[in-house]
Design a protein around this motif. Structure first.
Motif, PDB file in Angstrom:
ATOM      1  N   CYS A  96      -1.991  -5.709  -3.054  1.00 57.22           N
ATOM      2  CA  CYS A  96      -0.866  -5.802  -4.185  1.00 57.22           C
ATOM      3  C   CYS A  96      -0.415  -4.501  -4.376  1.00 57.22           C
ATOM      4  O   CYS A  96      -0.662  -3.645  -3.584  1.00 57.22           O
ATOM      5  CB  CYS A  96      -1.774  -6.221  -5.581  1.00 57.22           C
ATOM      6  SG  CYS A  96      -3.126  -4.863  -5.932  1.00 57.22           S
TER       7      CYS A  96
ATOM      8  N   HIS B   8      -2.817 -12.024  -1.660  1.00 60.88           N
ATOM      9  CA  HIS B   8      -3.492 -11.863  -0.057  1.00 60.88           C
ATOM     10  C   HIS B   8      -2.230 -12.298   0.822  1.00 60.88           C
ATOM     11  O   HIS B   8      -1.110 -12.920   0.655  1.00 60.88           O
ATOM     12  CB  HIS B   8      -4.383 -13.154   0.010  1.00 60.88           C
ATOM     13  CG  HIS B   8      -5.805 -12.714  -0.676  1.00 60.88           C
ATOM     14  ND1 HIS B   8      -5.844 -13.022  -2.071  1.00 60.88           N
ATOM     15  CD2 HIS B   8      -7.010 -12.369  -0.198  1.00 60.88           C
ATOM     16  CE1 HIS B   8      -7.097 -12.643  -2.233  1.00 60.88           C
ATOM     17  NE2 HIS B   8      -7.591 -12.247  -1.202  1.00 60.88           N
TER      18      HIS B   8
ATOM     19  N   THR C  76      -0.215 -13.722   3.912  1.00 62.14           N
ATOM     20  CA  THR C  76       0.144 -15.092   4.207  1.00 62.14           C
ATOM     21  C   THR C  76       0.138 -15.531   5.781  1.00 62.14           C
ATOM     22  O   THR C  76       0.001 -16.385   6.183  1.00 62.14           O
ATOM     23  CB  THR C  76       1.430 -15.456   3.702  1.00 62.14           C
ATOM     24  OG1 THR C  76       2.456 -14.974   3.974  1.00 62.14           O
ATOM     25  CG2 THR C  76       1.346 -15.484   1.933  1.00 62.14           C
TER      26      THR C  76
ATOM     27  N   CYS D  73       0.996 -13.868  -1.046  1.00 55.32           N
ATOM     28  CA  CYS D  73       0.924 -14.724  -2.008  1.00 55.32           C
ATOM     29  C   CYS D  73      -0.416 -15.018  -2.617  1.00 55.32           C
ATOM     30  O   CYS D  73      -1.273 -14.735  -2.080  1.00 55.32           O
ATOM     31  CB  CYS D  73       1.419 -16.215  -1.528  1.00 55.32           C
ATOM     32  SG  CYS D  73       1.297 -17.787  -2.569  1.00 55.32           S
ATOM     33  N   ASP D  74      -0.551 -14.841  -4.037  1.00 53.71           N
ATOM     34  CA  ASP D  74      -1.851 -14.849  -4.827  1.00 53.71           C
ATOM     35  C   ASP D  74      -2.606 -13.600  -4.354  1.00 53.71           C
ATOM     36  O   ASP D  74      -3.940 -13.711  -4.125  1.00 53.71           O
ATOM     37  CB  ASP D  74      -2.580 -16.244  -4.396  1.00 53.71           C
ATOM     38  CG  ASP D  74      -1.921 -17.549  -5.010  1.00 53.71           C
ATOM     39  OD1 ASP D  74      -1.105 -17.342  -5.991  1.00 53.71           O
ATOM     40  OD2 ASP D  74      -2.088 -18.539  -4.438  1.00 53.71           O
TER      41      ASP D  74
ATOM     42  N   SER E 272      -6.503  -9.007   1.382  1.00 58.29           N
ATOM     43  CA  SER E 272      -6.065  -8.620  -0.240  1.00 58.29           C
ATOM     44  C   SER E 272      -4.782  -7.518  -0.199  1.00 58.29           C
ATOM     45  O   SER E 272      -5.221  -6.478   0.389  1.00 58.29           O
ATOM     46  CB  SER E 272      -7.201  -8.244  -1.106  1.00 58.29           C
ATOM     47  OG  SER E 272      -7.802  -7.170  -0.505  1.00 58.29           O
TER      48      SER E 272
END
Length: 330
Positions: free
Chosen positions: A35, A72, A74, A69-70, A33
């Motif tokens: 962000c 998390h 990749t 992406c989303d 995770s």
């Protein structure tokens, strides 16, 4: 070169007054995770604003360009970008003619034929450590994600400032205020402790854990010395004093003079090292340097916005370096 690492490889780019700076991290496992908010705590610790740090204020907002992406990772290369917004490039125009003492102005001009970006120190600037801190955030995430290294904790702090040890910490702020009035600068010592490091990280000789950590520490502008455990004090000790008796079946020792590393390999004890940070070279006091335009030594003053003590912002950078090396070793 501007890259480091094998399994976890980072590449930094950009200049202090260029459009942007950033880092590309390769080898980041998928599924972690991540962000923008994850970066902010460490980036805030590096930010200027406190007494003794540069008045230059940047938003330092990380733009995650790829590899996520989303929310998390990749598994693809992860690129983080920081825009430069608050620059005053005219303050640096004279330094091609009169290189600043203690800076890379002269050697960079010779090495790159005068094509180096002189503004704010260009690629030699401490501003580029922002990319190291961002890479450190990613590295800490990797360590937490990996079962073998999930317990590792990394903490760095200033133990001396301007020659005053931690026991005299109450005198640090008055010293900074005095230095600011004088237009001068001071250095400091930063100690880092990495706990719960598993046994077996690092390789003998050239890729010893000390070598790898030191390699990256010396990429931080202003670092002038590194020592592990007892460090230079060991030269004045006897073997009976310096040796670390093994105290249990897990390899824990009764003392930690080796700084958690034997034969270049982590031994399960805390990895402890200290970094000496020089006084900032850019000071507002009158200095002398050689003028390459008129071939004379002359007096001059450095304009611009600079830290009176860069050591104040170094602890989080040192933590980032330790995390990057440990993540690559894991």
């Amino acid at each position: 070169m501007n890259s480091y690492g094998r399994k976890f490889r980072i590449s930094i780019f950009g200049e202090s007054h260029g459009e942007a700076i950033g880092v590309v991290a390769d080898g980041v496992p998928a599924g972690i995770s991540l962000c923008q908010a994850d970066f902010m705590k460490d980036l805030e610790r590096r930010r200027s604003g406190a007494a003794g740090t540069t008045p230059r204020r940047e938003s330092d907002l990380p733009e995650i360009v790829s590899g996520v992406c989303d929310a998390h990772t990749t598994g693809a290369p992860l690129a983080i970008l920081f825009r430069n917004e608050n620059t005053r490039s005219s303050d640096y125009s004279m330094f091609r003619e009169i290189p600043r003492p203690g800076h890379a102005d002269f050697v960079a001009a010779v090495k790159f034929g005068g094509y180096n970006d002189i503004r704010g120190g260009g690629h030699f600037s401490g501003r580029i450590t922002l990319a190291l801190v961002a890479a450190g955030v990613i590295a800490k995430k990797i360590l937490a994600h990996n079962e073998k290294s999930s317990g590792i904790q990394i903490k760095a702090e200033i133990t001396a400032l301007g020659g005053l040890a931690r026991e005299r910490q109450a005198e640090w702020q008055p010293l900074i205020e005095e230095i600011l009035k004088e237009g001068d600068s001071v250095g400091g010592i930063v100690e880092c402790c990495c706990t719960n490091v598993p046994v077996g990280l690092g390789e003998p000789f050239f890729d010893s854990l000390e070598s790898q950590i030191s390699h990256l520490l010396f990429s931080i502008p202003g670092v002038r010395g590194v020592e592990f455990g007892d460090g230079f004090a060991a030269a004045g000790m006897r073997g009976s004093e310096h040796n670390d008796p093994i105290a249990d079946a897990e390899g824990k020792t009764a003392r930690n003079g080796a700084g958690g590393i034997n034969g270049g390999i982590s031994n399960g004890n805390p990895v402890i090292f200290r970094v000496a940070v020089k006084p900032t070279s850019s000071i507002s006091r009158t200095q002398k340097s050689f003028n390459f335009k008129n071939n004379h030594i002359e007096e001059f003053k450095i304009k611009g916005r600079h830290d009176a003590c860069i050591a104040l912002r170094v602890p989080v950078i040192v933590e980032a370096v330790a995390a990057i090396v440990l993540a690559d070793s894991i």
